[in-house]
Design a protein around this motif. Structure first.
Motif, PDB file in Angstrom:
ATOM      1  N   GLU A 123      -1.219  12.736  -1.237  1.00 27.13           N
ATOM      2  CA  GLU A 123      -2.614  12.291  -1.849  1.00 27.13           C
ATOM      3  C   GLU A 123      -2.535  11.125  -3.074  1.00 27.13           C
ATOM      4  OE1 GLU A 123      -6.632  14.355  -3.362  1.00 27.13           O
ATOM      5  OE2 GLU A 123      -5.035  15.655  -2.983  1.00 27.13           O
ATOM      6  N   SER A 124      -1.702  11.581  -4.156  1.00 25.32           N
ATOM      7  CA  SER A 124      -1.505  10.526  -5.284  1.00 25.32           C
ATOM      8  C   SER A 124      -1.059   9.218  -4.374  1.00 25.32           C
ATOM      9  CB  SER A 124      -0.608  10.952  -6.292  1.00 25.32           C
ATOM     10  OG  SER A 124      -1.365  12.312  -6.681  1.00 25.32           O
ATOM     11  N   ALA A 125       0.122   9.507  -3.767  1.00 23.40           N
ATOM     12  CA  ALA A 125       0.772   8.259  -3.223  1.00 23.40           C
ATOM     13  C   ALA A 125      -0.287   7.124  -2.551  1.00 23.40           C
ATOM     14  CB  ALA A 125       1.795   8.523  -2.240  1.00 23.40           C
ATOM     15  N   GLU A 126      -1.178   8.044  -1.844  1.00 23.59           N
ATOM     16  CA  GLU A 126      -2.308   6.997  -0.994  1.00 23.59           C
ATOM     17  C   GLU A 126      -3.313   6.419  -1.787  1.00 23.59           C
ATOM     18  OE1 GLU A 126      -5.357   7.553   2.759  1.00 23.59           O
ATOM     19  OE2 GLU A 126      -4.286   9.399   1.783  1.00 23.59           O
ATOM     20  N   LYS A 127      -3.530   7.161  -3.105  1.00 24.46           N
ATOM     21  CA  LYS A 127      -4.638   6.703  -4.101  1.00 24.46           C
ATOM     22  C   LYS A 127      -3.893   5.517  -4.775  1.00 24.46           C
ATOM     23  CE  LYS A 127      -7.077   8.017  -8.047  1.00 24.46           C
ATOM     24  NZ  LYS A 127      -6.892   6.561  -8.748  1.00 24.46           N
ATOM     25  N   ILE A 128      -2.667   5.623  -5.160  1.00 26.57           N
ATOM     26  CA  ILE A 128      -2.064   4.488  -5.858  1.00 26.57           C
ATOM     27  C   ILE A 128      -2.108   3.353  -5.056  1.00 26.57           C
ATOM     28  CG2 ILE A 128       0.460   4.988  -5.495  1.00 26.57           C
ATOM     29  CD1 ILE A 128      -1.423   3.857  -8.681  1.00 26.57           C
ATOM     30  N   LEU A 146       0.638   2.111   2.520  1.00 20.93           N
ATOM     31  CA  LEU A 146      -0.301   2.978   3.319  1.00 20.93           C
ATOM     32  C   LEU A 146      -0.008   3.020   4.851  1.00 20.93           C
ATOM     33  CD1 LEU A 146      -3.802   1.420   2.033  1.00 20.93           C
ATOM     34  CD2 LEU A 146      -3.056   3.667   1.777  1.00 20.93           C
ATOM     35  N   ALA A 147       0.583   1.800   5.477  1.00 21.57           N
ATOM     36  CA  ALA A 147       0.854   1.947   7.056  1.00 21.57           C
ATOM     37  C   ALA A 147       2.184   3.028   6.851  1.00 21.57           C
ATOM     38  CB  ALA A 147       1.483   0.648   7.210  1.00 21.57           C
ATOM     39  N   ASN A 148       2.991   3.083   5.922  1.00 26.22           N
ATOM     40  CA  ASN A 148       4.197   4.063   5.877  1.00 26.22           C
ATOM     41  C   ASN A 148       3.508   5.583   5.984  1.00 26.22           C
ATOM     42  OD1 ASN A 148       6.989   3.835   5.839  1.00 26.22           O
ATOM     43  ND2 ASN A 148       6.485   2.265   4.217  1.00 26.22           N
ATOM     44  N   LEU A 149       2.531   5.713   5.240  1.00 26.42           N
ATOM     45  CA  LEU A 149       2.044   6.945   4.989  1.00 26.42           C
ATOM     46  C   LEU A 149       1.184   7.344   6.397  1.00 26.42           C
ATOM     47  CD1 LEU A 149       0.481   7.012   1.413  1.00 26.42           C
ATOM     48  CD2 LEU A 149       2.364   8.181   2.208  1.00 26.42           C
ATOM     49  N   ASP A 153       2.079  10.624   8.828  1.00 18.87           N
ATOM     50  CA  ASP A 153       1.138  11.445   9.316  1.00 18.87           C
ATOM     51  C   ASP A 153       0.724  11.347  10.923  1.00 18.87           C
ATOM     52  OD1 ASP A 153      -0.475  13.457   8.246  1.00 18.87           O
ATOM     53  OD2 ASP A 153      -2.265  12.482   8.187  1.00 18.87           O
ATOM     54  N   GLU A 154       1.333  10.464  11.571  1.00 22.20           N
ATOM     55  CA  GLU A 154       1.341  10.355  12.961  1.00 22.20           C
ATOM     56  C   GLU A 154      -0.036   9.697  13.334  1.00 22.20           C
ATOM     57  OE1 GLU A 154       2.239  13.903  15.268  1.00 22.20           O
ATOM     58  OE2 GLU A 154       4.153  14.047  14.390  1.00 22.20           O
ATOM     59  N   GLU A 155      -0.683   9.182  12.480  1.00 20.82           N
ATOM     60  CA  GLU A 155      -2.028   8.084  12.666  1.00 20.82           C
ATOM     61  C   GLU A 155      -1.539   6.685  12.904  1.00 20.82           C
ATOM     62  OE1 GLU A 155      -5.403   9.284   9.930  1.00 20.82           O
ATOM     63  OE2 GLU A 155      -3.934   9.727   8.393  1.00 20.82           O
ATOM     64  N   TYR A 156      -0.979   6.606  14.162  1.00 22.14           N
ATOM     65  CA  TYR A 156      -0.198   5.346  14.225  1.00 22.14           C
ATOM     66  C   TYR A 156      -0.948   4.155  14.512  1.00 22.14           C
ATOM     67  CZ  TYR A 156       3.505   8.669  15.519  1.00 22.14           C
ATOM     68  OH  TYR A 156       4.316   9.909  15.692  1.00 22.14           O
ATOM     69  N   GLU A 157      -2.413   4.268  15.146  1.00 23.26           N
ATOM     70  CA  GLU A 157      -3.384   3.160  15.035  1.00 23.26           C
ATOM     71  C   GLU A 157      -3.630   2.533  13.704  1.00 23.26           C
ATOM     72  OE1 GLU A 157      -3.941   1.479  17.718  1.00 23.26           O
ATOM     73  OE2 GLU A 157      -3.206   2.708  19.276  1.00 23.26           O
ATOM     74  N   LYS A 158      -3.958   3.510  12.734  1.00 22.04           N
ATOM     75  CA  LYS A 158      -4.324   3.090  11.627  1.00 22.04           C
ATOM     76  C   LYS A 158      -3.121   2.318  11.047  1.00 22.04           C
ATOM     77  CE  LYS A 158      -6.615   5.753   8.698  1.00 22.04           C
ATOM     78  NZ  LYS A 158      -6.966   6.979   7.942  1.00 22.04           N
ATOM     79  N   SER A 159      -1.826   3.053  11.001  1.00 16.86           N
ATOM     80  CA  SER A 159      -0.514   2.303  10.513  1.00 16.86           C
ATOM     81  C   SER A 159      -0.408   1.136  11.045  1.00 16.86           C
ATOM     82  CB  SER A 159       0.548   3.198  10.859  1.00 16.86           C
ATOM     83  OG  SER A 159       1.975   2.501  10.402  1.00 16.86           O
ATOM     84  N   ALA A 202       6.241   5.126  18.833  1.00 16.58           N
ATOM     85  CA  ALA A 202       5.906   6.466  19.031  1.00 16.58           C
ATOM     86  C   ALA A 202       4.600   6.570  19.981  1.00 16.58           C
ATOM     87  CB  ALA A 202       5.407   6.848  17.715  1.00 16.58           C
ATOM     88  N   LEU A 203       4.025   5.513  20.355  1.00 16.31           N
ATOM     89  CA  LEU A 203       2.736   5.538  21.308  1.00 16.31           C
ATOM     90  C   LEU A 203       3.172   4.890  22.766  1.00 16.31           C
ATOM     91  CD1 LEU A 203       0.225   3.299  18.954  1.00 16.31           C
ATOM     92  CD2 LEU A 203       0.174   5.942  19.688  1.00 16.31           C
ATOM     93  N   TYR A 204       4.370   5.020  22.741  1.00 17.88           N
ATOM     94  CA  TYR A 204       5.180   4.549  24.206  1.00 17.88           C
ATOM     95  C   TYR A 204       4.628   3.237  24.618  1.00 17.88           C
ATOM     96  CZ  TYR A 204       6.296   9.574  24.281  1.00 17.88           C
ATOM     97  OH  TYR A 204       6.733  10.811  23.948  1.00 17.88           O
TER      98      TYR A 204
END
Length: 260
Positions: A123-128, A146-149, A153-159, A202-204
């Motif tokens: 949470e703090s990592a995402e904030k900074i 952010l892309a790493n986070l 978190d397996e939010e591949y499209e956001k990444s 990850a998304l094939y």
């Protein structure tokens, strides 16, 4: 990065070569002068490079801050020193002080992110990381973080969306302003492309993985990219999905992927 090793290296190199273009020490000194840091604080900061032991180094950095509390670079380096000693609480305090003085310096944001991520305080990592994109939107690292986070978190499209922004900002990096990042831009770019390909993997989306790898292969070889073998492995595995469905495409890629 602005730390004891870098400053010492700069001093050593300056003893043996004279170049017309400003070296990193010159640029760093100019940055400090432009920000309005007192001369005696600046000189004390650079004198720290001559210290053979960490205790003396820390004392000189602390003296530089005492001479001018605006010396955000000395504060950042104190954070690095304590982080290297695994004193993360003290390191975080110095990084935060550095940011409060100059919110346009990307390094303490990046280092705070690494501490938070290492402590699994996501949470703090995402904030900074968001703070970095907010206060220095032209710098790519916040988007990469952010892309790493998102990937973790397996939010591949956001990444993917975030890493694509980072890639464009790395390509268009202001090399005069971010002169230290510029020295390693090619490597940072390859990290970004590897993360992008990992998301597609990850998304094939296997074709995208192969295309990215092959498009970056010459650059990776040129700079001797450290993760080229890992990158090749996911590209080879992605190509296996075409073994039965598109034999011609598979064989063409197989030759390219297995070539040294």
């Amino acid at each position: 990065m602005k730390n004891k090793i870098l400053v010492t290296l700069i001093f050593l190199l300056s003893c043996f070569c004279v170049i017309a273009e400003e070296n990193t020490q010159d640029k760093l000194r100019k940055e400090m002068v432009t920000f309005g840091i007192r001369k005696d604080s600046i000189e004390t900061y650079f004198a720290a490079a001559d210290e053979a032991n960490d205790e003396g180094y820390i004392k000189l950095l602390e003296k530089a801050v005492k001479l001018d509390p605006k010396n955000y670079i000395a504060l950042d380096d104190l954070g690095v020193t304590y982080a290297n000693e695994s004193n993360n609480e003290k390191a975080k305090d110095y990084y935060k002080q550095s940011i409060s003085i100059n919110s346009k310096n990307p390094f303490p944001y990046v280092r705070l992110y690494e501490i938070y991520k290492g402590d699994e305080d996501y949470e703090s990592a995402e904030k900074i990381a968001n703070d970095l994109t907010k206060y220095i939107p032209e710098h790519p690292e916040g988007y990469y973080e952010l892309a790493n986070l998102y990937y973790m978190d397996e939010e591949y499209e956001k990444s993917i969306n975030s890493i694509q922004v980072a890639i464009e900002k790395y390509k268009n990096l202001d090399t005069e302003r971010f002169y230290e990042d510029a020295e390693n831009r090619d490597s940072y770019l390859q990290d970004a492309y590897y993360l992008l390909a990992s998301n597609y993997y990850a998304l094939y989306k296997d074709k995208e993985v192969i295309d990215i790898y092959l498009s970056q292969l010459d650059t990776m070889k040129k700079i001797e990219y450290g993760r080229i073998d890992d990158f090749r492995k996911i590209a080879i595995d992605a190509n296996e999905s075409f073994k039965d469905s598109d034999k011609k495409y598979y064989e063409k890629n197989k030759k390219l992927l297995e070539a040294e």
